[in-house]
Design a protein around this motif. Structure first.
Motif, short mmCIF file in Angstrom:
data_model
loop_
_atom_site.label_atom_id
_atom_site.label_comp_id
_atom_site.label_asym_id
_atom_site.label_seq_id
_atom_site.Cartn_x
_atom_site.Cartn_y
_atom_site.Cartn_z
N TYR A 167 8.71 3.16 9.22
CA TYR A 167 8.72 4.90 9.28
C TYR A 167 8.64 5.57 8.69
CZ TYR A 167 13.89 4.44 10.59
OH TYR A 167 15.48 4.28 11.73
N GLN A 168 6.99 4.59 8.18
CA GLN A 168 5.93 5.21 7.37
C GLN A 168 5.48 6.71 9.05
OE1 GLN A 168 2.02 2.91 8.02
NE2 GLN A 168 3.25 0.98 8.35
N ASN A 169 4.09 7.27 8.29
CA ASN A 169 3.86 8.31 9.17
C ASN A 169 2.23 8.08 8.84
OD1 ASN A 169 6.27 9.65 10.01
ND2 ASN A 169 6.42 10.33 8.10
N ALA A 170 1.79 8.69 9.54
CA ALA A 170 0.20 9.43 10.13
C ALA A 170 -0.99 8.82 8.07
CB ALA A 170 -0.39 10.09 10.70
N GLY A 171 -0.37 9.74 8.05
CA GLY A 171 -1.12 10.82 6.28
C GLY A 171 0.36 10.04 4.69
N GLY A 172 0.07 8.78 5.21
CA GLY A 172 1.67 7.47 4.11
C GLY A 172 2.68 7.75 3.93
N THR A 173 3.28 8.85 4.31
CA THR A 173 4.64 9.34 3.94
C THR A 173 5.34 8.92 4.46
OG1 THR A 173 5.16 11.19 5.43
CG2 THR A 173 4.06 11.71 3.33
N VAL A 174 6.77 8.43 4.43
CA VAL A 174 7.50 7.68 4.69
C VAL A 174 8.76 8.61 5.54
CG1 VAL A 174 9.54 5.94 5.26
CG2 VAL A 174 7.15 5.25 3.66
N THR A 175 9.21 8.81 6.63
CA THR A 175 10.35 9.36 6.49
C THR A 175 11.58 8.46 7.04
OG1 THR A 175 9.55 10.32 8.73
CG2 THR A 175 11.83 10.45 9.29
N VAL A 176 12.76 9.34 6.34
CA VAL A 176 13.90 8.41 5.17
C VAL A 176 15.34 8.13 6.82
CG1 VAL A 176 16.37 8.53 3.65
CG2 VAL A 176 13.88 9.72 3.09
N PRO A 177 15.59 7.25 7.03
CA PRO A 177 15.95 7.22 8.43
C PRO A 177 17.21 7.85 8.48
CG PRO A 177 15.80 4.80 7.51
CD PRO A 177 14.95 5.44 6.63
N ASP A 178 17.91 8.86 8.94
CA ASP A 178 19.38 9.91 9.49
C ASP A 178 20.16 8.76 8.07
OD1 ASP A 178 17.85 11.63 10.49
OD2 ASP A 178 18.39 10.72 12.62
N ALA A 179 20.50 7.50 8.53
CA ALA A 179 22.28 6.88 7.80
C ALA A 179 21.77 6.90 6.40
CB ALA A 179 22.05 5.58 8.89
N LEU A 180 20.73 6.80 6.07
CA LEU A 180 20.19 6.90 4.54
C LEU A 180 20.66 8.33 4.09
CD1 LEU A 180 17.84 3.79 4.14
CD2 LEU A 180 19.36 4.06 3.29
N ARG A 181 19.94 9.54 4.67
CA ARG A 181 20.15 10.15 3.39
C ARG A 181 20.73 10.53 2.58
NH1 ARG A 181 16.57 13.49 8.73
NH2 ARG A 181 14.38 11.86 7.91
N PRO A 182 22.12 10.82 3.01
CA PRO A 182 23.64 11.11 2.46
C PRO A 182 23.65 10.14 1.41
CG PRO A 182 24.56 10.35 4.39
CD PRO A 182 22.81 10.23 4.21
N TYR A 183 23.24 8.80 0.71
CA TYR A 183 22.49 8.26 -0.16
C TYR A 183 21.85 8.72 -0.90
CZ TYR A 183 25.99 5.27 2.05
OH TYR A 183 27.31 5.12 2.63
N LEU A 184 19.81 9.21 -0.59
CA LEU A 184 19.93 10.07 -1.41
C LEU A 184 19.75 11.97 -1.35
CD1 LEU A 184 16.71 7.56 0.27
CD2 LEU A 184 16.77 7.58 -1.74
N GLN A 185 20.45 11.97 -1.70
CA GLN A 185 20.72 13.14 -1.76
C GLN A 185 20.48 14.03 -0.19
OE1 GLN A 185 19.50 11.45 -4.67
NE2 GLN A 185 21.85 10.84 -4.78
N GLY A 186 20.49 13.81 0.32
CA GLY A 186 20.45 14.55 1.82
C GLY A 186 18.40 14.75 2.36
N ARG A 187 17.87 13.73 1.46
CA ARG A 187 16.18 13.61 1.47
C ARG A 187 15.53 13.52 2.62
NH1 ARG A 187 12.11 11.41 -3.79
NH2 ARG A 187 10.14 11.92 -2.34
N GLU A 198 0.70 -1.10 -0.20
CA GLU A 198 0.12 0.15 0.09
C GLU A 198 0.82 1.29 -0.05
OE1 GLU A 198 -3.57 -1.41 2.87
OE2 GLU A 198 -2.08 -1.16 3.53
N LEU A 199 1.90 1.27 0.94
CA LEU A 199 3.09 2.57 0.77
C LEU A 199 3.23 2.47 -0.36
CD1 LEU A 199 3.81 1.84 4.00
CD2 LEU A 199 2.80 3.96 3.92
N GLY A 200 4.07 1.40 -0.63
CA GLY A 200 5.31 1.66 -2.05
C GLY A 200 4.03 1.70 -3.24
N GLU A 201 2.99 1.48 -3.07
CA GLU A 201 1.88 2.15 -4.83
C GLU A 201 1.44 3.18 -4.96
OE1 GLU A 201 -0.51 -1.34 -5.12
OE2 GLU A 201 0.64 -2.54 -6.80
N LYS A 202 1.45 3.80 -3.09
CA LYS A 202 0.87 5.09 -2.89
C LYS A 202 1.70 6.50 -3.87
CE LYS A 202 -1.93 7.14 0.97
NZ LYS A 202 -3.24 6.97 1.92
#
Length: 425
Positions: free
Chosen positions: A400-420, A142-146
RNA sequence: GGAGAGGUGGCCGAGCGGUUUAAGGCGCACGCUUGGAAAGCGUGUGUAGGUUUACCCCUACCGAGGGUUCGAAUCCCUCCCUCUCCGCCA
């Protein structure tokens, strides 16, 4: 593969050990009888060969002196008939014995729990805590498709069931996870990176134990005798096949990212939806070649190295020690790491770390030269996932899902996603 | 895909049908020598199986598998791999 001599000298222990596994119906008594027969024939044949060699040398000598050697030549001809007969019998026995040995699984480590299935696995420890999600958690599909991170429908069109397309930020997340894991294992945990072939030959599949028993689980090429790897364990362990390593160089620790390909025959009802069980998935593997007397502690370290990824991502997990009925055929002892999945309200395997002792090494002929001299000994091989990227992707979306169906990027991964920091539409 | 050249011990490299034992060198280990080292000299140095308390001894292995022969690293056949050139190609 077990050592035939070990079976001969420890018959009762071997029977007891194998009896702890499921589906044990190996007739070891018959096997040892054939081995006895083989050795008898071998001794006879070798005696005749010795005689033959001496006679042939005599022929050479006599001819050199210009003398008649027809008597000796005749005698060797006669010997050859018997030798050929004996050798054929020996060869037949050898191949039967070898084939049987290839099918006999490894002995379970004495310390692991008894049991038929996963219900007898032993809880070792857990780390972290379950995320407190205010609303009812969405599952990863559900999260991935949404969020438009995955497209399973089109994957089915392109390839079939149990395949996935990762898209946009989803593809970037998966790629980031792989890079993150390889970086941690190489930069912090002391592994050397290998990037191996994804197609391997039959000898490699035999070496690590995927063949001959599990031919059905493998993808094979139609026109070439090659198999798609079910795990990087296969090419990386076989990296040192038929080699004699220097004892000083041990332990040798490799990590490798590869996709993994599995037919998943016989698991038709299981995990039919989503990314949990796929024909193709990505994994960062850890492989060790260890001295025999150090493999136990190397397994503990390997598990910790796999755990370090989950800790850095702050994902709740537990460590389970598999019981004798639940370990793989080549393994002697196995720890599973199980990550918490909120949507399933349960823990799912995300890594499996095993000590194979000398089982694979004997099949693949991987030995080490002892510093103290004497014959080379088989090394111990170990491996574990560090970790399975597809399931890690699932764990991150769900935990890491949030109430609105968004997903927070774990801190450790942010450098690998351009800081997202957030995955959202 | 086509043509050619090769694959011999940890490494280099000779041997191309037989007075049975893979020359020689390098490396390595040990010993002698030395104040210490180098050099020099000497000895040893593969894998598997069988036998054995152990030493010894025996058998097999010169890319793999067959064949010819009394006898094969050596001759013949098939396959695999490596290198060079050509073609194709990301």
């Amino acid at each position: 593969m077990l050592d035939i001599k070990f079976i001969r000298d420890n018959l009762e222990n071997v029977k007891t050990g194998l009896g702890r596994r499921n589906g044990n119906n190996h007739d070891l008594d018959a096997l040892l009888k054939q081995e006895e027969e083989r050795r008898k024939g071998l001794q006879e044949s070798e005696q005749l060969k010795n005689k033959k060699k001496k006679l042939s040398a005599e022929v050479g000598k006599l001819k050199h002196q210009g003398k008649d050697a027809s008597k000796q030549m005749e005698e060797v001809k006669n010997l050859n008939v018997f030798i050929k007969e004996l050798d054929e019998k020996i060869e037949e026995l050898e191949s039967v014995i070898h084939e049987k040995l290839l099918h006999i699984p490894n002995l379970p480590d004495e310390s692991i729990p008894d049991g038929q299935d996963e219900s007898s696995n032993r809880f070792v420890r857990e780390w972290g805590r379950k995320p407190s999600l205010s609303t009812k958690p969405l599952n990863h599909i559900e999260l991935g498709e949404k969020l438009d991170l995955i497209d399973l429908r089109r994957a089915a069109k392109i390839s079939g069931a149990r395949f996935a397309v990762y898209k946009g930020a989803g593809a970037a997340l998966l790629r980031g996870l792989v890079n993150f894991m390889v970086d941690v294992q190489t930069q912090e945990n002391g592994y050397e990176e290998l990037y191996p072939p994804f197609l391997v030959n039959k000898a490699s599949m035999l070496g690590t134990g995927q063949l001959p028993k599990f031919e059905n689980d493998q993808f094979a090429m139609r026109d070439d005798p090659l198999y798609l790897i079910p795990t990087a364990e296969v090419p990386v362990t076989n990296f040192h096949r038929e080699e004699i390593l220097d004892e000083e160089s041990l332990p040798i620790c490799y990590t490798a990212y590869t996709p993994c390909f599995r037919r998943e025959a016989g698991s038709y009802g299981k995990d039919t939806h989503g990314l949990i069980r796929q024909h193709q998935f990505d994994k960062v593997e850890l492989v060790k070649f260890s001295r025999a007397d150090e493999s136990e502690q190397e397994l503990e370290k390997l598990v910790q190295d796999a755990e370090s990824i989950l800790k850095k991502l702050n994902l709740h997990y537990r460590v389970m020690e598999l019981c004798a009925g639940d370990i793989g055929v080549s393994a002697s002892k196995t720890y599973d790491l199980e990550v918490w999945l909120p949507s399933q309200n349960t823990y799912r395997e995300i890594s499996s770390c095993s000590n194979f002792r000398d089982y694979q090494a004997r099949r693949a002929q991987i030995r080490c030269k002892k510093r103290t001299g004497g014959k080379p000994e088989f090394v111990h091989t170990l491996n574990g996932s560090g970790l399975a990227a597809g399931r890690l992707f699932v764990a991150i979306l769900e935990n890491y899902q949030n109430a609105g169906g968004t997903v927070t990027v774990p801190d450790a991964l942010r450098p690998y996603l351009q800081g997202r920091e957030l995955l959202s539409l």
